[in-house]
Design an enzyme around this catalytic site. Structure first.
Site, PDB file in Angstrom:
ATOM      1  N   GLU A 312     -85.954 -53.201 -25.040  1.00  0.00           N
ATOM      2  CA  GLU A 312     -85.294 -53.826 -26.200  1.00  0.00           C
ATOM      3  C   GLU A 312     -86.268 -54.732 -26.944  1.00  0.00           C
ATOM      4  OE1 GLU A 312     -82.889 -52.163 -26.752  1.00  0.00           O
ATOM      5  OE2 GLU A 312     -82.345 -51.480 -24.746  1.00  0.00           O
ATOM      6  N   TYR A 399     -86.088 -40.087 -26.966  1.00  0.00           N
ATOM      7  CA  TYR A 399     -86.825 -41.039 -26.136  1.00  0.00           C
ATOM      8  C   TYR A 399     -88.020 -40.362 -25.463  1.00  0.00           C
ATOM      9  CZ  TYR A 399     -82.631 -44.055 -26.260  1.00  0.00           C
ATOM     10  OH  TYR A 399     -81.576 -44.844 -26.652  1.00  0.00           O
ATOM     11  N   ARG A 568     -70.657 -48.460 -19.060  1.00  0.00           N
ATOM     12  CA  ARG A 568     -71.949 -48.040 -19.605  1.00  0.00           C
ATOM     13  C   ARG A 568     -71.981 -46.520 -19.671  1.00  0.00           C
ATOM     14  NH1 ARG A 568     -77.886 -49.570 -16.998  1.00  0.00           N
ATOM     15  NH2 ARG A 568     -79.128 -48.392 -18.499  1.00  0.00           N
TER      16      ARG A 568
END
Ligand code: BES
Ligand code: ZN
Length: 619
Positions: A312, A399, A568
């Site tokens: 992040e 990613y 999640r």
């Protein structure tokens, strides 16, 4: 008129909003925000202006100077992906004031009632706007092609406090009349007296650096904090045990920031605070500027918490400074960030750990090829997302294939040259929203001849994994993969072989096991290593996924418990998918539907939608 983004009603011929001023009154009893938004354009505009909305009631649109009404219309049908088009008709106006309310099912917002919180005394609400949910909080040009500065007044009960991905300016009582200038008077109920009700407090924030709308973020609840570094506090619901554990987990954050600065240039956002959310937070982390949002599941006292923070944090440069122009170029955000994250991890945790992460990613990338075998578009870096819901095609491809592409270029030109290139790339495009072509042009200009050495077109436009992608080589990685392969022959690793394994080693091991093995072998593995009860959700979920795919029913109780305690999506997706995909799994399908029915209210609306789309595909 051409749209600029397949996920937005924003028109290319319309001016893009540069500033937004919001006043938000939080009504927890109805899970609603009553609000006003003042949108400013760079130049006066005449004619239509198209705005994105979803689940909003638009009460009025006014000229902020005269408070004269501005004509508007809200499309009667809701596009399942884009939401509702709000058209306002301007005549030589450069600002407009929108008065509106959110609805309890606004997709960005999760409202938690007191019993759903840790302390059980106060409610909690938070946002998740990426990729296209900001429009469910306020009307806007909800495309990352637009960048806005904003101010926000947040009016909440005084027992609560608010944080935002913005600079905190003040906490003070509401001021009579302060909403007038931003339209308070024009609500069809007495907004002014509501705003100034006894027991309310106003938190004031400012974001003076232009950000794409998906980076708008707040959380409101009974919050506490601990200082963990010169520019970092960690916030969470005010529970001493949670705050202490978080402070310990993230004690090394300043070192991560320093490494990030060394690699990518100065940290531009002043503060780097962390907010640990309730377990229903749908992601591992979200790179909201100045205030990263995190799942509590990363707090487990090993290297993985710092890995998520490194990721992040890396977005502070790649994503938040340089932003993908729309979601078709999402790999520019996530591929670069995954590369950057691993460079930071390599310095802070060593090459072995970085190599392990690359290996876990490599496995994940290969699995995604299987998942998308009937829809190869989503194995590309640059994808066509016309008519596609970004949440439904979210995957590891941007990613991990993005990482592999950049790693390939690094191998070609050498690390020092690549590092220099990255710094220049960031300095050149900061505070801009760009697409894949812009990156490739910049690459070709700054690394002459690269297109002759690396097939740039195959990497960015081709399907699948290019032949020059690379499986990591390291002793620990190779050892784990070969142990996993030996499982087929009935071999379970010996205690001394796993003595120093952390969660990530187990994760890599479990994910490399063959997909169908005897249920008895799965039970034997668990009997020795107690994986189903692991406190580490990565390990637990990888194990439960294996158990489901082997129809090993002993673990369905644990599967149900897991699906009910975390929201999640990294965990919900594989578990629900394993339960419902394939034929002849009636018992599993019934279980999945029942558990979802019972757990649904505890999930964030985005997670609800994602589980529903898995069901729609397989049931
Ligand atoms: N920006 C993403 C989360 C995201 C992506 C939200 C797309 C909405 C739409 C964030 O930076 C991310 O990638 N989080 C990962 C962390 C991991 C890669 C370390 C996650 O949540 O798992
Ligand atoms: Zn990310």
């Amino acid at each position: 008129m051409a749209p600029v983004d397949p996920h937005s009603y924003t028109e290319s011929t319309h001016p893009l909003t540069t500033n937004i001023s919001l006043s938000l009154y939080f009504d927890f009893s109805t899970s609603t925000i009553h609000a006003a938004a003042l949108l400013s354009l760079p130049t006066p505009h005449s004619g239509d202006l198209s705005l994105d909305t979803r689940s909003l009631t638009i009460r009025q649109v006014l000229d902020p100077q005269t408070l004269a009404p501005i004509q508007f219309s809200l499309s009667s049908d809701t596009d399942p992906i884009k939401g509702c088009l709000l058209t306002v008709s301007l005549s030589d106006q450069s600002s407009l004031l929108l008065v509106f309310s959110t609805s309890p099912d606004s997709s960005a917002l999760q409202w938690l009632s007191p019993p759903q919180t840790f302390n059980k005394t106060h409610p909690f609400v938070y946002t998740q706007c990426q990729s296209i949910h900001a429009r469910s909080v306020f009307p806007c040009q909800d495309t990352p092609a637009a960048r806005v500065c904003y101010k926000a007044l947040i009016n909440i009960p005084h027992q609560l406090s608010a944080v935002m991905a913005a600079q905190h300016v003040d906490r003070r009582p509401p001021i009579a009349g302060e909403t007038k200038m931003i339209g308070g008077e024009s609500f069809d109920f007495d907004y002014e007296s509501l705003w100034c009700t006894e027991g309310r407090i106003v938190e004031e924030f400012e974001m003076n650096q232009p950000v794409p709308p998906y980076l708008f973020a707040f959380a409101v609840g009974e919050l506490g904090s601990r200082e963990v570094g010169p520019r970092t506090k960690v916030y969470a619901e005010s529970v001493p045990a949670v705050l202490d554990a978080a402070a310990q987990e993230f004690a090394g954050t300043e070192e991560l920031i320093r490494q990030g600065e060394r690699l990518f240039g100065e940290y531009d956002w002043e503060r780097f605070d962390l907010l640990v959310l309730p377990p229903s937070f749908p992601y591992g982390g979200m790179e909201n500027p100045r205030m990263v949002f995190l799942t509590p599941t990363v707090i487990k006292g090993d290297a993985s918490g710092a890995q998520v923070v490194a990721h992040e944090l890396a977005h502070s440069w790649t994503g938040n400074l340089i932003t993908n122009k729309n979601n078709e170029h999402f790999w520019l955000n996530e591929g670069f960030t995954t590369y950057a994250e691993r460079r930071i991890v390599e310095v802070v945790q060593g090459e072995d750990r970085a190599g392990l992460n690359i290996g876990i990613g490599w496995r994940g990338l290969n699995e995604e090829m299987e998942r998308f075998k009937d829809n190869m578009e989503f194995t590309k870096l640059k994808t066509n997302q016309e008519g596609v819901d970004p949440d439904a095609v979210y995957s590891e491809v941007p990613y991990e294939k993005g990482f592999q592409f950049l790693w390939r270029i690094e191998r070609q030109i050498g690390r020092p040259a690549f590092d220099e290139f990255l710094k220049k790339y960031i300095a050149t495009f900061k505070f801009k929203s760009i697409d894949t072509e812009t990156f490739l042009d910049f690459l070709k200009t700054n690394v002459p001849g690269i297109e002759k050495q690396v097939d740039l077109e195959l990497w960015t436009e081709g399907i699948g994994i290019p032949p020059d992608a690379y499986e990591p080589v390291s002793n620990i990685y190779t050892k784990i993969v070969s142990l996993a392969n030996e499982f087929k022959l009935g071999k379970i690793p010996r205690e001394e072989e796993v003595a120093d394994w952390q969660g990530q080693e187990w994760e890599l091991y479990l994910e490399n096991l063959p997909k169908s093995v005897e249920a008895s072998q799965v039970v034997a593995l668990d009997a020795r290593y107690r994986l189903a009860e692991s406190k580490d959700y990565e390990v637990k979920v990888a194990f439960l996924q294996l158990a489901i795919s082997c129809n090993c029913r002993d673990y369905y109780g644990e599967v149900e418990k897991t699906l009910k305690e975390v929201g999640r999506m990294k965990y919900l997706r594989p578990l629900y998918r394993a339960l419902v995909q394939g034929t002849g799994k009636d018992e599993e399908k019934i279980l999945a539907k029942r558990v979802f029915g019972e757990a649904r209210d505890c999930y964030h609306p985005i997670a609800r939608g994602v589980v529903e789309s898995i069901f729609a595909k397989h049931l």
